[in-house]
Design a protein around this motif. Sequence first.
Motif, PDB file in Angstrom:
ATOM      1  N   MET A 137      24.640 -25.817  27.900  1.00 49.16           N
ATOM      2  CA  MET A 137      25.125 -26.706  26.844  1.00 49.16           C
ATOM      3  C   MET A 137      26.322 -27.515  27.373  1.00 49.16           C
ATOM      4  O   MET A 137      27.198 -26.963  28.010  1.00 49.16           O
ATOM      5  N   ARG A 138      26.325 -28.788  27.042  1.00 48.34           N
ATOM      6  CA  ARG A 138      27.366 -29.664  27.559  1.00 48.34           C
ATOM      7  C   ARG A 138      28.704 -29.371  26.896  1.00 48.34           C
ATOM      8  O   ARG A 138      28.771 -29.036  25.712  1.00 48.34           O
ATOM      9  N   GLU A 139      29.795 -29.527  27.695  1.00 42.61           N
ATOM     10  CA  GLU A 139      31.143 -29.329  27.187  1.00 42.61           C
ATOM     11  C   GLU A 139      31.938 -30.629  27.332  1.00 42.61           C
ATOM     12  O   GLU A 139      31.686 -31.434  28.228  1.00 42.61           O
ATOM     13  N   TYR A 140      32.920 -30.803  26.421  1.00 44.65           N
ATOM     14  CA  TYR A 140      33.779 -31.985  26.457  1.00 44.65           C
ATOM     15  C   TYR A 140      35.236 -31.544  26.484  1.00 44.65           C
ATOM     16  O   TYR A 140      35.604 -30.489  25.947  1.00 44.65           O
ATOM     17  N   SER A 159      41.287 -23.423  27.683  1.00 44.52           N
ATOM     18  CA  SER A 159      41.006 -23.151  29.085  1.00 44.52           C
ATOM     19  C   SER A 159      42.123 -22.300  29.681  1.00 44.52           C
ATOM     20  O   SER A 159      43.265 -22.324  29.224  1.00 44.52           O
ATOM     21  N   GLU A 160      41.746 -21.535  30.707  1.00 39.84           N
ATOM     22  CA  GLU A 160      42.760 -20.716  31.370  1.00 39.84           C
ATOM     23  C   GLU A 160      43.816 -21.601  32.037  1.00 39.84           C
ATOM     24  O   GLU A 160      44.994 -21.260  32.067  1.00 39.84           O
ATOM     25  N   ASN A 161      43.378 -22.716  32.548  1.00 36.46           N
ATOM     26  CA  ASN A 161      44.293 -23.675  33.135  1.00 36.46           C
ATOM     27  C   ASN A 161      44.771 -24.626  32.033  1.00 36.46           C
ATOM     28  O   ASN A 161      43.982 -25.379  31.465  1.00 36.46           O
ATOM     29  N   ARG A 162      46.051 -24.568  31.686  1.00 31.49           N
ATOM     30  CA  ARG A 162      46.574 -25.357  30.578  1.00 31.49           C
ATOM     31  C   ARG A 162      46.423 -26.860  30.802  1.00 31.49           C
ATOM     32  O   ARG A 162      46.359 -27.641  29.858  1.00 31.49           O
ATOM     33  N   LYS A 163      46.389 -27.276  32.065  1.00 31.29           N
ATOM     34  CA  LYS A 163      46.237 -28.704  32.348  1.00 31.29           C
ATOM     35  C   LYS A 163      44.894 -29.218  31.861  1.00 31.29           C
ATOM     36  O   LYS A 163      44.757 -30.376  31.493  1.00 31.29           O
ATOM     37  N   GLU A 164      43.881 -28.372  31.894  1.00 28.28           N
ATOM     38  CA  GLU A 164      42.552 -28.784  31.446  1.00 28.28           C
ATOM     39  C   GLU A 164      42.473 -28.854  29.922  1.00 28.28           C
ATOM     40  O   GLU A 164      41.628 -29.533  29.360  1.00 28.28           O
ATOM     41  N   GLY A 165      43.353 -28.129  29.229  1.00 28.06           N
ATOM     42  CA  GLY A 165      43.382 -28.188  27.764  1.00 28.06           C
ATOM     43  C   GLY A 165      42.220 -27.439  27.138  1.00 28.06           C
ATOM     44  O   GLY A 165      41.767 -26.405  27.649  1.00 28.06           O
ATOM     45  N   TYR A 166      41.712 -27.982  26.052  1.00 29.20           N
ATOM     46  CA  TYR A 166      40.613 -27.348  25.316  1.00 29.20           C
ATOM     47  C   TYR A 166      39.260 -27.807  25.843  1.00 29.20           C
ATOM     48  O   TYR A 166      39.104 -28.913  26.334  1.00 29.20           O
ATOM     49  N   ARG A 167      38.278 -26.921  25.654  1.00 32.09           N
ATOM     50  CA  ARG A 167      36.887 -27.254  25.960  1.00 32.09           C
ATOM     51  C   ARG A 167      36.093 -27.129  24.662  1.00 32.09           C
ATOM     52  O   ARG A 167      36.190 -26.137  23.947  1.00 32.09           O
ATOM     53  N   ILE A 168      35.300 -28.155  24.349  1.00 29.73           N
ATOM     54  CA  ILE A 168      34.558 -28.181  23.095  1.00 29.73           C
ATOM     55  C   ILE A 168      33.087 -28.330  23.406  1.00 29.73           C
ATOM     56  O   ILE A 168      32.678 -29.244  24.139  1.00 29.73           O
ATOM     57  N   TYR A 169      32.281 -27.431  22.823  1.00 28.53           N
ATOM     58  CA  TYR A 169      30.836 -27.519  23.014  1.00 28.53           C
ATOM     59  C   TYR A 169      30.281 -28.700  22.212  1.00 28.53           C
ATOM     60  O   TYR A 169      30.780 -29.033  21.133  1.00 28.53           O
ATOM     61  N   GLU A 170      29.218 -29.298  22.761  1.00 30.68           N
ATOM     62  CA  GLU A 170      28.594 -30.464  22.127  1.00 30.68           C
ATOM     63  C   GLU A 170      28.096 -30.127  20.714  1.00 30.68           C
ATOM     64  O   GLU A 170      28.263 -30.900  19.769  1.00 30.68           O
ATOM     65  N   GLU A 171      27.506 -28.962  20.563  1.00 32.41           N
ATOM     66  CA  GLU A 171      26.964 -28.562  19.254  1.00 32.41           C
ATOM     67  C   GLU A 171      28.080 -28.452  18.204  1.00 32.41           C
ATOM     68  O   GLU A 171      27.937 -28.927  17.069  1.00 32.41           O
ATOM     69  N   ASP A 172      29.201 -27.836  18.610  1.00 27.45           N
ATOM     70  CA  ASP A 172      30.326 -27.700  17.678  1.00 27.45           C
ATOM     71  C   ASP A 172      30.905 -29.061  17.311  1.00 27.45           C
ATOM     72  O   ASP A 172      31.287 -29.300  16.155  1.00 27.45           O
ATOM     73  N   LEU A 173      30.992 -29.973  18.290  1.00 30.40           N
ATOM     74  CA  LEU A 173      31.539 -31.296  18.030  1.00 30.40           C
ATOM     75  C   LEU A 173      30.678 -32.053  17.037  1.00 30.40           C
ATOM     76  O   LEU A 173      31.181 -32.644  16.069  1.00 30.40           O
ATOM     77  N   PHE A 174      29.369 -32.011  17.208  1.00 32.09           N
ATOM     78  CA  PHE A 174      28.496 -32.787  16.324  1.00 32.09           C
ATOM     79  C   PHE A 174      28.331 -32.121  14.956  1.00 32.09           C
ATOM     80  O   PHE A 174      27.982 -32.791  13.983  1.00 32.09           O
ATOM     81  N   ASP A 175      28.573 -30.834  14.882  1.00 32.73           N
ATOM     82  CA  ASP A 175      28.652 -30.199  13.548  1.00 32.73           C
ATOM     83  C   ASP A 175      29.835 -30.769  12.775  1.00 32.73           C
ATOM     84  O   ASP A 175      29.738 -31.049  11.567  1.00 32.73           O
ATOM     85  N   PHE A 176      30.954 -30.963  13.467  1.00 35.03           N
ATOM     86  CA  PHE A 176      32.140 -31.551  12.828  1.00 35.03           C
ATOM     87  C   PHE A 176      31.876 -33.004  12.421  1.00 35.03           C
ATOM     88  O   PHE A 176      32.253 -33.434  11.332  1.00 35.03           O
ATOM     89  N   ILE A 177      31.199 -33.769  13.308  1.00 33.69           N
ATOM     90  CA  ILE A 177      30.893 -35.175  13.007  1.00 33.69           C
ATOM     91  C   ILE A 177      29.979 -35.256  11.792  1.00 33.69           C
ATOM     92  O   ILE A 177      30.147 -36.113  10.924  1.00 33.69           O
ATOM     93  N   GLU A 178      29.033 -34.353  11.704  1.00 32.04           N
ATOM     94  CA  GLU A 178      28.108 -34.340  10.574  1.00 32.04           C
ATOM     95  C   GLU A 178      28.851 -34.060   9.261  1.00 32.04           C
ATOM     96  O   GLU A 178      28.516 -34.624   8.210  1.00 32.04           O
ATOM     97  N   GLU A 179      29.879 -33.207   9.318  1.00 35.37           N
ATOM     98  CA  GLU A 179      30.676 -32.933   8.115  1.00 35.37           C
ATOM     99  C   GLU A 179      31.472 -34.164   7.696  1.00 35.37           C
ATOM    100  O   GLU A 179      31.607 -34.452   6.503  1.00 35.37           O
ATOM    101  N   GLN A 180      32.013 -34.910   8.684  1.00 33.20           N
ATOM    102  CA  GLN A 180      32.832 -36.075   8.383  1.00 33.20           C
ATOM    103  C   GLN A 180      31.996 -37.299   8.026  1.00 33.20           C
ATOM    104  O   GLN A 180      32.375 -38.081   7.161  1.00 33.20           O
TER     105      GLN A 180
END
Length: 294
Positions: free
Chosen positions: A1-4, A39-60
Amino acid sequence: MREYNVHEVLSILQKYYITDSQQMVTRWIREGKINGIRSENRKEGYRIYEEDLFDFIEEQRPGLPSIFEVYEEYIKNLNPNNNELNEHPVEQKGFFDTEEKDEKSEVIHLKEQLEKLENTIMDLQEEKQVMEIKLNEIMDQNKFLIEDNKTFSELFEILDEENKQLKDEATITSSKDTNGKYRKRRINDSGKEKIISPVTFDEFVQLSSEVLKNLEYDEEDIEKHLDLVYKQLFDEEGLVKGELMLQDGEFKCPYTDKIYKQQKRIVKNAITYYFENLIQSGNQKQLEITMAND
């Protein structure tokens, strides 16, 4: 699954007309509205799965991801890699010109529909925000009303308690009866209350007249003897003496120790006893001295 990452998520949310603020994206992730993994490396920040992101978009933006998906698929099919058409470009030029025009018209129509849908969604979002603001205002007003009601209830309880105390104090000290005379209330040890009317000496003499009439006593010094009896029963205020008041609100005669519930009964009993003994003794002066010493 793709991550962003956060920047990629922001770019996608801008595409769907949701937000163009990276701070807002980070806030949604922290609040859990967008499911993100640190992420373990703070420089990379957060990782968001594509499915979770589009669930949020669908709600909005309900339905908008599906529309974009159809739209993008349709755009891809506008310029297919067709080898057969490349082999005979001249012969089929007229056909493709017509078909290309139809496809462009359909794309334009689809874009117009998409814009209308986006405008409708934006209007609904604005209306939702207005309704939320009004709802918050109503809730704030309701909160103030509840606090005011609570304050008024507390003040009412305080005033009611003070009013009761004032009534009790007024009843205990003094209150006027229908004849304009003052009455006092004494509270005994058992908790019962007794209303006692003061009796003046003139009232006492008048009350004694019936008893003396039956005893047929009409000596000249009668008022002196009545004064002695009056002082045995009543204090300076005209109230029955405290030592003659019992716990149950009854009265005790100082001559016979008999118990009476009514004030008049103790008066008649004391007068009767005193003058009967006075008549029988035949020595009025001796009895007068004895009662004065008592």
